[in-house]
Design an enzyme around this catalytic site. Structure first.
Site, mmCIF file in Angstrom:
data_model
loop_
_atom_site.group_PDB
_atom_site.id
_atom_site.type_symbol
_atom_site.label_atom_id
_atom_site.label_comp_id
_atom_site.label_asym_id
_atom_site.label_seq_id
_atom_site.Cartn_x
_atom_site.Cartn_y
_atom_site.Cartn_z
ATOM 1 N N ASN A 1 14.481 -22.223 45.418
ATOM 2 C CA ASN A 1 15.753 -22.854 45.796
ATOM 3 C C ASN A 1 16.878 -22.217 44.992
ATOM 4 O OD1 ASN A 1 16.129 -24.390 43.244
ATOM 5 N ND2 ASN A 1 14.213 -25.316 43.909
ATOM 6 N N LYS B 1 10.526 -43.640 39.654
ATOM 7 C CA LYS B 1 9.920 -42.765 38.646
ATOM 8 C C LYS B 1 9.915 -43.398 37.258
ATOM 9 C CE LYS B 1 10.963 -38.512 41.130
ATOM 10 N NZ LYS B 1 10.865 -37.061 41.066
ATOM 11 N N LYS C 1 15.521 -43.801 42.879
ATOM 12 C CA LYS C 1 14.731 -42.766 42.194
ATOM 13 C C LYS C 1 14.417 -43.183 40.757
ATOM 14 C CE LYS C 1 15.744 -38.933 44.274
ATOM 15 N NZ LYS C 1 16.539 -37.794 44.706
HETATM 16 N N1 CTP Z 1 11.050 -33.489 39.458
HETATM 17 C C1 CTP Z 1 9.915 -33.100 38.785
HETATM 18 N N2 CTP Z 1 8.853 -32.591 39.465
HETATM 19 C C2 CTP Z 1 8.880 -32.471 40.803
HETATM 20 C C3 CTP Z 1 10.028 -32.858 41.515
HETATM 21 C C4 CTP Z 1 11.103 -33.360 40.820
HETATM 22 O O1 CTP Z 1 9.894 -33.205 37.552
HETATM 23 N N3 CTP Z 1 7.838 -31.980 41.440
HETATM 24 C C5 CTP Z 1 12.201 -34.060 38.724
HETATM 25 C C6 CTP Z 1 13.434 -33.206 38.748
HETATM 26 O O2 CTP Z 1 13.478 -32.346 37.635
HETATM 27 C C7 CTP Z 1 14.538 -34.242 38.714
HETATM 28 C C8 CTP Z 1 13.955 -35.379 39.529
HETATM 29 O O3 CTP Z 1 12.546 -35.264 39.376
HETATM 30 O O4 CTP Z 1 14.763 -34.748 37.419
HETATM 31 C C9 CTP Z 1 14.343 -35.245 40.968
HETATM 32 O O5 CTP Z 1 13.533 -36.035 41.720
HETATM 33 P P1 CTP Z 1 13.253 -35.804 43.259
HETATM 34 O O6 CTP Z 1 12.533 -36.998 43.731
HETATM 35 O O7 CTP Z 1 12.602 -34.505 43.541
HETATM 36 O O8 CTP Z 1 14.677 -35.782 43.776
HETATM 37 P P2 CTP Z 1 15.407 -34.729 44.622
HETATM 38 O O9 CTP Z 1 15.104 -33.338 44.152
HETATM 39 O O10 CTP Z 1 16.820 -35.162 44.605
HETATM 40 O O11 CTP Z 1 14.663 -34.857 46.007
HETATM 41 P P3 CTP Z 1 14.641 -35.929 47.181
HETATM 42 O O12 CTP Z 1 15.968 -36.581 47.221
HETATM 43 O O13 CTP Z 1 14.324 -35.073 48.303
HETATM 44 O O14 CTP Z 1 13.535 -36.880 46.864
#
Ligand code: CTP
Length: 402
Positions: free
Chosen positions: A210, A341, A337
């Site tokens: 990305n 998490k 989120k």
């Molecule tokens: N993160 C991580 N490992 C992953 C995906 C995300 O540690 N495999 C962490 C990122 O570093 C960030 C947060 O989780 O701190 C983002 O969460 P995520 O759910 O992936 O959010 P977005 O990237 O915004 O994606 P989406 O909105 O599509 O869920």
């Protein structure tokens, strides 16, 4: 975010090639709120013009004792009294010798004798000159007089030689100056940070990734060190220099990032997940480069480990900060989120606009925690990092005290 507000710094610039770096030093110190008056020696003016320092400091540059314009504003004794710190960067071998002997044959020399403020010097010279017995004796004498000697650093020198004698980087000098005035917010705290994108290989030459530049995570690591923390940075592939004092571990894929985080998590107080981890990876990696041939092709993907969620699932995990990049419903999505998490804090930013986000040098964040929140308005990523860490430090201590 103005740790040096109302602090008066007299910056002496002497004649070394590193004089150009002092322009950046002025900028950094002013960003922290310091007021700066610059004194340039004749030698310094051979390398860089007073106009540069006048523009950057916002004050008239002082050049010599009988300099009418500057003297009308403030004479040398007043200037010596005005200073909370006299910082000389770069400091040549000649200047060290003069200071060690108390010479006062120019403005900077008189200020050094007339001031009761702390004097700090950042030596910059060829390594042989630094190691010369006379210079070392002068350095010893200056230390006895209470002068702080910042550096010098080691590395490739302007003359092509390698060794000690380089002036410390402006950011490093600024950080040490800051440390003279304020107790660092994250002193004794250990921070683990993820940054950058990950790359998920499909074959030896192709991968999914990305547009993350890694800048935000790197600035957080830099700011953490500036605030007294020890910082470990697990970084995906980016084109950024390692910030001074940061322990960087380079990784490529999400799986590698996860392993590196787990390996370095012990003893960490704070975990900040700033990486844009690829959510998926190709399932069928081929050892040989895929050949084209068919009119279409399918790539099957598997979900990657969620590093942040794995960290917060560990009992007694560090204070956990996540990032959320949102195009809409920022607060609702970010709070969701945070709950999902089990985060102590989440920093959300709007993406999709042209001005802030991945590639930009600026950012703005909405930060949420249990029962509270704050807005960090648009500023350089370095400043945003400092503001975020100030919130993290405050909240971390509140949670610890519960
Ligand atoms: N993160 C991580 N490992 C992953 C995906 C995300 O540690 N495999 C962490 C990122 O570093 C960030 C947060 O989780 O701190 C983002 O969460 P995520 O759910 O992936 O959010 P977005 O990237 O915004 O994606 P989406 O909105 O599509 O869920």
């Amino acid at each position: 975010m103005n740790p040096l507000a109302n602090k008066h710094i007299v910056l002496g610039v002497t004649g070394g090639i590193a004089a150009y770096k002092s322009a950046e030093l002025v900028r950094r110190l002013r960003e922290w709120g310091a007021e700066i008056k610059v004194i340039m020696t004749d030698g310094a003016q051979q390398f860089i013009t007073p106009l540069t320092f006048q523009a950057l400091s916002g004050n008239t540059v002082h050049k010599n004792i009988f300099d009418d314009e500057a003297t009308m504003a403030m004479d040398h004794i007043e200037l010596a009294r005005w200073a909370d710190l006299v910082l000389i960067a770069p400091t040549t071998a000649d200047r060290m010798a003069r200071m060690a002997h108390g010479l006062a044959d120019d403005l900077l020399g008189t200020i050094c004798l007339a001031t009761t403020a702390t004097i700090a010097i950042a030596p910059a010279m060829n390594r042989q000159m630094w190691q010369a017995r006379a210079t070392q004796a002068n350095a010893g004498r200056l230390r006895e007089y209470g002068v702080l000697i910042l550096g010098p650093g080691e590395g490739v020198q302007a003359c092509g030689e390698i060794g000690p004698g380089r002036m410390l980087e402006p950011q490093d000098i600024a950080t040490r100056v800051r440390g003279l005035f304020v107790e660092p917010l994250l002193k004794g705290i250990s921070v683990l940070i993820t940054a950058g994108p990950t790359r998920e290989a499909a074959d030896p030459v192709r991968f999914l990734t990305n547009a993350s530049s890694g800048k935000m995570g790197y600035e957080i690591a830099r700011a953490a060190v500036e605030l007294g923390a020890s910082a470990t940075l697990v970084s995906g592939p980016v084109a950024l220099e390692n910030p001074v004092g940061v322990h960087r571990i380079a990784v490529t894929s999400a799986a590698e990032m996860r392993d590196a985080v787990m390996m370095h998590l012990a003893e960490k107080n704070i975990f900040i997940a700033a990486a844009a981890v690829s959510d998926y990876r190709p399932t069928d990696y081929t050892e040989k480069k895929r050949k084209k041939g068919t009119a279409s092709m399918e790539l099957s993907l598997a979900l990657n480990p969620d590093i942040l969620a794995e960290v917060t699932a560990i009992p007694n995990h560090p204070f956990a900060v996540g990032f959320a990049a949102e195009t809409h419903d920022l607060e609702r999505n970010a709070q969701e989120k945070r709950h999902r998490k089990s985060l102590d804090m989440i920093a959300a930013n709007h993406v999709g606009g042209p001005e802030i986000g991945f590639e930009s040098d600026e950012n703005a964040l909405s930060v949420y925690w249990e029962g509270g929140g704050a807005e960090i308005t648009k500023a350089s990523k370095w400043q945003v990092a400092h503001r975020l860490l100030a919130l993290v430090a405050q909240r971390y201590h509140e949670v610890e005290d519960l």
